[in-house]
Scaffold this motif. Structure first.
Motif, mmCIF file in Angstrom:
data_model
loop_
_atom_site.group_PDB
_atom_site.id
_atom_site.type_symbol
_atom_site.label_atom_id
_atom_site.label_comp_id
_atom_site.label_asym_id
_atom_site.label_seq_id
_atom_site.Cartn_x
_atom_site.Cartn_y
_atom_site.Cartn_z
ATOM 1 N N ASN A 48 -44.355 64.156 -80.637
ATOM 2 C CA ASN A 48 -44.920 63.392 -79.515
ATOM 3 C C ASN A 48 -45.713 64.337 -78.623
ATOM 4 N N GLN A 80 -51.913 54.662 -73.635
ATOM 5 C CA GLN A 80 -50.450 54.753 -73.636
ATOM 6 C C GLN A 80 -49.956 55.677 -74.748
ATOM 7 N N ASN A 82 -46.394 56.214 -76.177
ATOM 8 C CA ASN A 82 -44.951 55.966 -76.227
ATOM 9 C C ASN A 82 -44.290 57.236 -76.748
ATOM 10 N N SER A 83 -43.308 57.728 -76.025
ATOM 11 C CA SER A 83 -42.688 59.010 -76.383
ATOM 12 C C SER A 83 -41.172 58.875 -76.343
ATOM 13 N N GLU A 87 -38.225 54.615 -75.393
ATOM 14 C CA GLU A 87 -39.440 54.190 -74.685
ATOM 15 C C GLU A 87 -40.446 53.530 -75.619
ATOM 16 N N GLY A 88 -39.983 53.132 -76.815
ATOM 17 C CA GLY A 88 -40.803 52.293 -77.681
ATOM 18 C C GLY A 88 -41.537 53.018 -78.786
ATOM 19 N N GLN A 89 -41.315 54.323 -78.941
ATOM 20 C CA GLN A 89 -42.003 55.025 -80.039
ATOM 21 C C GLN A 89 -41.352 54.655 -81.365
ATOM 22 N N HIS A 97 -52.326 55.010 -77.777
ATOM 23 C CA HIS A 97 -52.812 53.638 -77.935
ATOM 24 C C HIS A 97 -53.937 53.422 -76.924
#
Ligand code: 5GP
Ligand code: ZN
Length: 104
Positions: A48, A80, A82-83, A87-89, A97
């Protein structure tokens, strides 16, 4: 290592390529969440953005992000990273994104 974005970078998995430079590639997200949904990915693997400490790669990544946002959106967009799983990664290869309601 079984990394889908490394395979896209290496050309092993086909994608809708948008743009690239020496350090990064940009391609369409397979499951778009907005009318414009483009992923921008450094060519070297890192998990990330916190792990991406190569300044040339960071520079190339942000140059491509700016170029794609300027040319593929109307100038209004979300950016964005995500990491981390919480948190959605879901793909653990650094990616930005670019999301926009309006293409250029
Ligand atoms: P994350 O959830 O990790 O922030 O984002 C990963 C993104 O990669 C998701 O929006 C998902 O739709 C996209 N994605 C996952 N697999 C593929 C693929 O094989 N090709 C493309 N173009 N996008 C993918
Ligand atoms: Zn990778």
């Amino acid at each position: 290592m079984d990394c889908i974005f490394c395979k896209i970078v290496d050309g092993e998995v086909p994608t809708e390529l948008i743009a690239e430079n020496e350090h990064a590639i940009a391609f369409l997200d397979l499951y778009p969440q907005a009318p414009v949904h483009i992923l921008v990915v450094p060519k070297i693997h890192s998990e990330n953005i916190l792990q991406l400490d190569n300044s040339s790669s960071l520079n190339g990544l942000f140059e491509l992000i700016r170029k794609v946002a300027a040319t593929k959106t109307d100038g209004q967009f979300k950016l964005q990273f995500n990491s981390g799983k919480r948190e959605g990664q879901s793909v653990f290869h650094t990616h930005a994104h670019i999301l926009s309601e309006q293409s250029n």
